[in-house]
Design a protein around this motif. Structure first.
Motif, PDB file in Angstrom:
ATOM      1  N   UNK A 103       0.825  -1.205   0.000  1.00 22.79           N
ATOM      2  CA  UNK A 103       0.000   0.000   0.000  1.00 22.79           C
ATOM      3  C   UNK A 103       0.861   1.257   0.000  1.00 22.79           C
ATOM      4  N   UNK A 104       1.945   1.236   0.768  1.00 24.43           N
ATOM      5  CA  UNK A 104       2.854   2.392   0.781  1.00 24.43           C
ATOM      6  C   UNK A 104       3.519   2.541  -0.592  1.00 24.43           C
ATOM      7  N   UNK A 105       3.954   1.416  -1.177  1.00 22.31           N
ATOM      8  CA  UNK A 105       4.558   1.466  -2.518  1.00 22.31           C
ATOM      9  C   UNK A 105       3.569   2.019  -3.536  1.00 22.31           C
ATOM     10  N   UNK A 106       2.333   1.549  -3.474  1.00 25.56           N
ATOM     11  CA  UNK A 106       1.307   2.045  -4.403  1.00 25.56           C
ATOM     12  C   UNK A 106       1.098   3.548  -4.237  1.00 25.56           C
ATOM     13  N   UNK A 107       1.076   4.011  -3.004  1.00 29.85           N
ATOM     14  CA  UNK A 107       0.908   5.445  -2.753  1.00 29.85           C
ATOM     15  C   UNK A 107       2.067   6.236  -3.363  1.00 29.85           C
ATOM     16  N   UNK A 108       3.289   5.796  -3.107  1.00 32.23           N
ATOM     17  CA  UNK A 108       4.472   6.515  -3.613  1.00 32.23           C
ATOM     18  C   UNK A 108       4.534   6.462  -5.140  1.00 32.23           C
TER      19      UNK A 108
END
Length: 164
Positions: A75-80
């Protein structure tokens, strides 16, 4: 001096990670993993853990915030990636744009192989053509030499007949 600077940069990166408080050791590991695999958009060849660029500091803070909110690694990777693009991740996904990163080197190798193969065939054809041309040229030269020799013999014969 270079070694000292690299140790200092590593120490600064480690200190920046130590400034953030986490609720669990798992969150600390996720944060460390994410900061190691997210690329600094400004520095380009450094991850955000090692970079002191303003954008890298902002990315570290946002990563810390998202991890504390309970976001998992993906989820953090997708956000970034949504915010900064595929470039920000060292392992971009295979899609219609990034497929060229994988196919272009292979296509270049195939094109170079075909070019070399075609060039080699042209050289072989030129060699066979040039040997045929040389043989024809040698034959024509021999014929011309024979004609000149006959003509010269005629001229000498006429010269001698006039003298007598």
């Amino acid at each position: 001096m270079i070694v000292t600077l690299s140790f200092a940069a590593t120490a600064v990166a480690e200190q920046s990670q130590e400034l953030f408080n986490f609720e669990s050791e798992q969150q600390r590991r996720i944060y460390a993993q994410l900061t190691a695999e997210l690329r600094c958009p400004q520095c380009q060849n450094q991850n955000i853990a090692d970079s002191n660029a303003v954008v890298a500091v902002d990315m570290r803070e946002k990563t810390h915030e998202l991890v504390l909110q309970g976001y998992n690694r993906q989820q953090v990777l997708d956000y970034m990636i949504d915010r900064y693009g595929n470039f920000v991740h060292y392992q971009p996904p295979v899609n219609s744009v990034t497929i060229w990163l994988w196919l272009l080197p292979v296509l270049m190798l195939v094109a170079l192989f075909l070019f070399q193969l075609r060039r080699r065939r042209n050289v072989d054809e030129d060699d066979s053509t040039s040997s045929e041309v040389l043989s024809e040229t040698a034959t024509k030269a021999a014929q011309q030499k024979a004609l000149l020799s006959n003509e010269l013999d005629h001229i000498i014969e006429r010269y001698r007949s006039k003298k007598l």
